[in-house]
Design a protein around this motif. Structure first.
Motif, PDB file in Angstrom:
ATOM      1  N   GLY A 189       1.928  -6.159  52.485  1.00  0.00           N
ATOM      2  CA  GLY A 189       3.358  -5.764  52.617  1.00  0.00           C
ATOM      3  C   GLY A 189       2.815  -4.294  52.120  1.00  0.00           C
ATOM      4  N   TYR A 199       2.115  -2.240  54.781  1.00  0.00           N
ATOM      5  CA  TYR A 199       3.055  -1.870  55.914  1.00  0.00           C
ATOM      6  C   TYR A 199       4.574  -0.842  55.687  1.00  0.00           C
ATOM      7  CZ  TYR A 199       8.068  -3.362  59.102  1.00  0.00           C
ATOM      8  OH  TYR A 199       8.497  -3.224  59.628  1.00  0.00           O
ATOM      9  N   GLU A 200       4.641  -0.951  54.073  1.00  0.00           N
ATOM     10  CA  GLU A 200       6.130   0.016  53.699  1.00  0.00           C
ATOM     11  C   GLU A 200       5.567   1.112  53.750  1.00  0.00           C
ATOM     12  OE1 GLU A 200       8.655  -1.893  50.357  1.00  0.00           O
ATOM     13  OE2 GLU A 200       7.121  -2.107  49.443  1.00  0.00           O
ATOM     14  N   THR A 212       6.119  -7.173  55.205  1.00  0.00           N
ATOM     15  CA  THR A 212       6.699  -6.070  55.242  1.00  0.00           C
ATOM     16  C   THR A 212       7.076  -5.442  53.703  1.00  0.00           C
ATOM     17  OG1 THR A 212       8.679  -7.439  54.935  1.00  0.00           O
ATOM     18  CG2 THR A 212       7.440  -6.805  57.538  1.00  0.00           C
ATOM     19  N   ARG A 213       7.004  -6.063  52.569  1.00  0.00           N
ATOM     20  CA  ARG A 213       6.821  -5.563  51.488  1.00  0.00           C
ATOM     21  C   ARG A 213       6.397  -5.878  50.417  1.00  0.00           C
ATOM     22  NH1 ARG A 213      13.256  -5.380  50.838  1.00  0.00           N
ATOM     23  NH2 ARG A 213      12.172  -5.739  48.150  1.00  0.00           N
ATOM     24  N   TYR A 256      18.667  -3.823  62.503  1.00  0.00           N
ATOM     25  CA  TYR A 256      18.745  -4.559  60.892  1.00  0.00           C
ATOM     26  C   TYR A 256      20.228  -3.918  60.433  1.00  0.00           C
ATOM     27  CZ  TYR A 256      14.172  -4.854  62.491  1.00  0.00           C
ATOM     28  OH  TYR A 256      12.521  -5.454  63.105  1.00  0.00           O
ATOM     29  N   SER A 303      17.035 -10.493  60.440  1.00  0.00           N
ATOM     30  CA  SER A 303      15.835  -9.935  60.618  1.00  0.00           C
ATOM     31  C   SER A 303      14.830 -11.140  60.284  1.00  0.00           C
ATOM     32  CB  SER A 303      15.792  -8.561  60.278  1.00  0.00           C
ATOM     33  OG  SER A 303      14.741  -8.412  59.529  1.00  0.00           O
ATOM     34  N   ASN A 324       7.238  -9.961  64.246  1.00  0.00           N
ATOM     35  CA  ASN A 324       8.430  -8.762  63.408  1.00  0.00           C
ATOM     36  C   ASN A 324       8.791  -7.968  64.081  1.00  0.00           C
ATOM     37  OD1 ASN A 324      10.302  -8.822  61.323  1.00  0.00           O
ATOM     38  ND2 ASN A 324       8.865  -6.109  60.559  1.00  0.00           N
ATOM     39  N   ASN A 325       7.760  -6.548  64.331  1.00  0.00           N
ATOM     40  CA  ASN A 325       7.537  -5.060  65.926  1.00  0.00           C
ATOM     41  C   ASN A 325       8.422  -5.825  67.017  1.00  0.00           C
ATOM     42  OD1 ASN A 325       7.000  -4.204  63.549  1.00  0.00           O
ATOM     43  ND2 ASN A 325       4.840  -4.089  64.652  1.00  0.00           N
ATOM     44  N   SER A 381      12.159  -9.981  58.947  1.00  0.00           N
ATOM     45  CA  SER A 381      11.258  -9.857  57.716  1.00  0.00           C
ATOM     46  C   SER A 381      10.316 -10.440  56.993  1.00  0.00           C
ATOM     47  CB  SER A 381      11.906  -8.563  57.708  1.00  0.00           C
ATOM     48  OG  SER A 381      12.405  -8.400  56.862  1.00  0.00           O
ATOM     49  N   VAL A 401       2.731  -9.811  61.889  1.00  0.00           N
ATOM     50  CA  VAL A 401       3.634  -8.414  62.089  1.00  0.00           C
ATOM     51  C   VAL A 401       3.463  -8.052  63.288  1.00  0.00           C
ATOM     52  CG1 VAL A 401       2.552  -6.302  61.962  1.00  0.00           C
ATOM     53  CG2 VAL A 401       1.420  -7.739  60.036  1.00  0.00           C
ATOM     54  N   LYS A 427      15.816   2.970  54.432  1.00  0.00           N
ATOM     55  CA  LYS A 427      15.140   2.445  56.351  1.00  0.00           C
ATOM     56  C   LYS A 427      15.200   1.729  57.606  1.00  0.00           C
ATOM     57  CE  LYS A 427      13.943  -1.592  53.790  1.00  0.00           C
ATOM     58  NZ  LYS A 427      14.583  -2.798  54.921  1.00  0.00           N
TER      59      LYS A 427
END
Length: 629
Positions: free
Chosen positions: A529, A532-533, A518-519, A183, A511, A552-553, A513, A549, A154
């Motif tokens: 999470g 998102y993944e 996100t996870r 990233y 980051s 973070n984007n 995140s 969210v 990713k």
């Protein structure tokens, strides 16, 4: 900083040096190979421009000796990738990115990365390290449907877009995206790095595009694998280090084939770094890792059976370890840690039980539980008053830190906590004084833990006592780590205990995140999470979580470090106010047992997984013995 998306080219370079061949002394460890001609002299083993890391106030050293360490599991040998910290680009101890394996990186508009290798650099077996190793990874692994059925990692995607990969020449490759990819470089610098190269000369023999079907079948059967994919993966584990034949770029190379109780890592004769005098690193000849029960490691460290040990040591071992310094021929240092909290409680807002799920998603409930924790008592009783009484947020040493993040809803105040619970409507109690849920059941919270330390047990025992003052009964259920994860993911666990923020000392260009769902392994919102993944399930409908969210984007597309800092601060504000996790204590010091003859190990330093790679950012290759004998 490297994430400022300038129209001009931004360079990341390391401290480069031309080797001072006149001053170079042969490494005694290689005397036999040098005498027989099986190993070339140092000048021919180094790249044309070796990496010369900053030694700050450290000494130049001498060759020889062995560092002994203890680990509890054979798979822990992978930590040598973190300790050795040989990276394309890596953080220094000021958390600034520097070129390491690479000679330099050119960055255009935050989306075009040109990587310049060091001409003459070699793998540990002496084979040249070139752009072919990057091409092989990209074309034959990352985009190969058999080896990577879900596509590239990713961190190699920007807005779900793959990069355009180009080989410019033997020592230059380029990755280009249409949008910025902030990233990419941090992933290369991580403790478990994104490997975008592979020793092509060695790995091609296990690849269907380069090997005859007959030979590949023979190799697959000999390795007891079902297919050539399993064979290839098992032979190319650059992080797990289970194949001693795999060439490496780390300072020490594993020479022991598992299973084993003792692993020997020997110095890499072609390592690319030199000291200020042009002498090749590392100074230490070997690292010996012995396996022992986790519970016995503090005792073994205290009896002098290690030369460098931090893993499996805790602050409550400090007094015992100090008492053994003289007889054990070591000293005990205390390093700062970098997690947002040493221990935190995670209300599972995706709990399966609808009654508990509703409560966990009520900010008043989370605030009440946080204010009912006597953090000062935990600090004094368990940590000798050496920790910090604060919420789970960034640490005071972080440039993004604000006092209000640390103190929001974290002052011990049972009266205010009781009022919040009353406001929710939880006013009925049983004969014990424990509040009743709307369905009539007592408010008994089962906190699930990995049960890996008595420290955690002691801390949670104090929380249990203080929560009774607000009518909440806590029970603790230790279990295995994998079982814990599965119970959290499934929603069976309504609350869990784990570490706080993985990175408590970020800078704006790192980051955020960890601050958004996100996870799946974020225990306060595993299903959000997971969405998102993987795109499976449903996203959160909570406005504050939706904002996280979105922020973070936005960070991924930010055009300046100032904008990144603004985003970070807003996310930290939301976390402080919403109490998505309940930090119990922070800033716990890490005991470090160091052989008193081992030099260049900092007395006071920073010990963290990411960023930090534990010993990695402190250039373990520069540690040496004052008296190698």
């Amino acid at each position: 900083m490297f994430h400022k998306y300038l129209t001009s080219i931004l360079l990341i370079t390391g401290c480069m040096a031309s080797p001072v061949f006149a001053q170079q002394q042969p490494i005694p460890y290689f005397a036999k190979q040098l005498a027989s001609g099986t190993l070339p002299p140092m000048a021919e083993r180094l790249p044309e421009s070796p990496a010369k890391p900053s030694f700050f106030d450290k000494e130049t050293g001498q060759y020889g000796g062995k560092i002994r360490m203890l680990m509890a599991k054979a798979k822990d040998i992978r930590l040598m990738v973190a300790f050795g910290y040989s990276r394309l680009v890596g953080y220094d101890d000021q958390l600034q990115l520097k070129a390491d394996i690479l000679k330099k990186v050119e960055i255009e508009e935050g989306r075009i990365f040109t990587l310049h290798l060091r001409p003459g650099m070699r793998w540990s077996d002496g084979t040249p390290f070139t752009s072919e190793d990057f091409r092989f990874y990209w074309e034959d692994i990352a985009t190969n449907e058999t080896l990577s059925p879900f596509g590239p990692a990713k961190d190699l995607l920007s807005q779900k877009e793959k990069p355009v990969f180009e080989v410019i020449d033997e020592y230059t490759v380029k990755y280009s995206w249409n949008t910025p990819n902030p990233y990419f470089l941090p992933a290369l610098a991580g403790p478990r790095p994104l490997f975008i190269y592979m020793p092509a000369h060695y790995m091609k023999q296990f690849h269907a595009d380069y090997q005859t079907p007959e030979k590949l079948t023979q190799l697959t059967e000999e390795a007891h694998k079902r297919n050539w994919r399993g064979l290839f993966v098992s032979k190319g584990r650059q992080y797990k280090l289970t194949n001693p034949d795999l060439p490496s770029l780390q300072p020490w190379v594993n020479t022991t084939r598992p299973p084993a109780e003792r692993f020997i890592f020997k110095r890499n004769p072609y390592f690319h770094r030199v000291d200020p005098n042009g002498q090749q690193l590392p100074y230490i000849d070997e690292v010996e890792i012995n396996l022992a029960s986790a519970g016995l490691i503090p005792a073994k460290a205290g009896s002098g059976e290690v030369d460098l040990q931090a893993r499996y040591l805790r602050l409550d071992n400090y007094t015992f370890l100090k008492e053994g310094e003289e007889n054990g021929n070591y000293q005990v240092n205390l390093w700062e840690t970098g997690r947002g909290a040493q221990i935190a409680l995670y209300p599972n807002m995706n709990a399966k039980d609808p009654e508990w799920r509703k409560l966990m998603q009520d900010v008043r409930f989370r605030r009440a539980l946080s204010m009912a924790v006597n953090r000062n008592e935990i600090n004094q009783v368990v940590y000798f008053g050496l920790a910090k009484d604060m919420a789970n947020t960034v640490l005071p040493s972080c440039p993004l830190f604000k006092t209000e993040y640390a103190t929001a809803w974290s002052d011990f105040n049972t009266d205010a906590a009781n009022r919040l619970l009353d406001d929710i409507g939880l006013t009925k109690r049983d004969a014990r004084g424990i509040r009743l849920l709307p369905d009539g059941n007592p408010m008994e919270i089962l906190v699930q833990t990995a049960g890996e330390s008595t420290e955690e047990t002691d801390v949670l025992s104090l929380v249990e006592d203080s929560w009774k003052r607000i009518g909440v009964q806590m029970y603790v259920k230790p279990t295995q780590r994998e079982v814990l994860r599965n119970r959290v993911f499934s929603g069976e666990a309504i609350m869990s205990a784990w570490y706080g923020l993985p990175n408590g000392v970020p800078v704006a260009s790192m980051s955020p995140s960890q601050m958004a769902p996100t996870r799946q392994d974020q225990y306060q919102w595993p299903q959000w999470g997971r969405y998102y993944e993987t795109g499976k399930g449903k996203p959160s409908k909570m406005p504050e979580v939706q904002e996280l969210v979105s922020l973070n984007n936005d960070w991924g597309m930010a055009s300046s470090e100032e904008e990144q800092a603004r985003i970070w601060n807003r996310m930290l504000e939301i976390h402080a106010d919403q109490v998505f996790s309940i930090g119990l204590v922070s800033g716990v010091l890490q005991p470090m047992v160091v052989n008193e003859n081992l030099m260049n190990v900092p007395e006071n330093a920073f010990y963290n997984w990411d960023p930090g790679a534990y010993f990695g950012i402190h250039n373990m290759a520069g540690f040496f013995y004052k008296d190698p004998e």
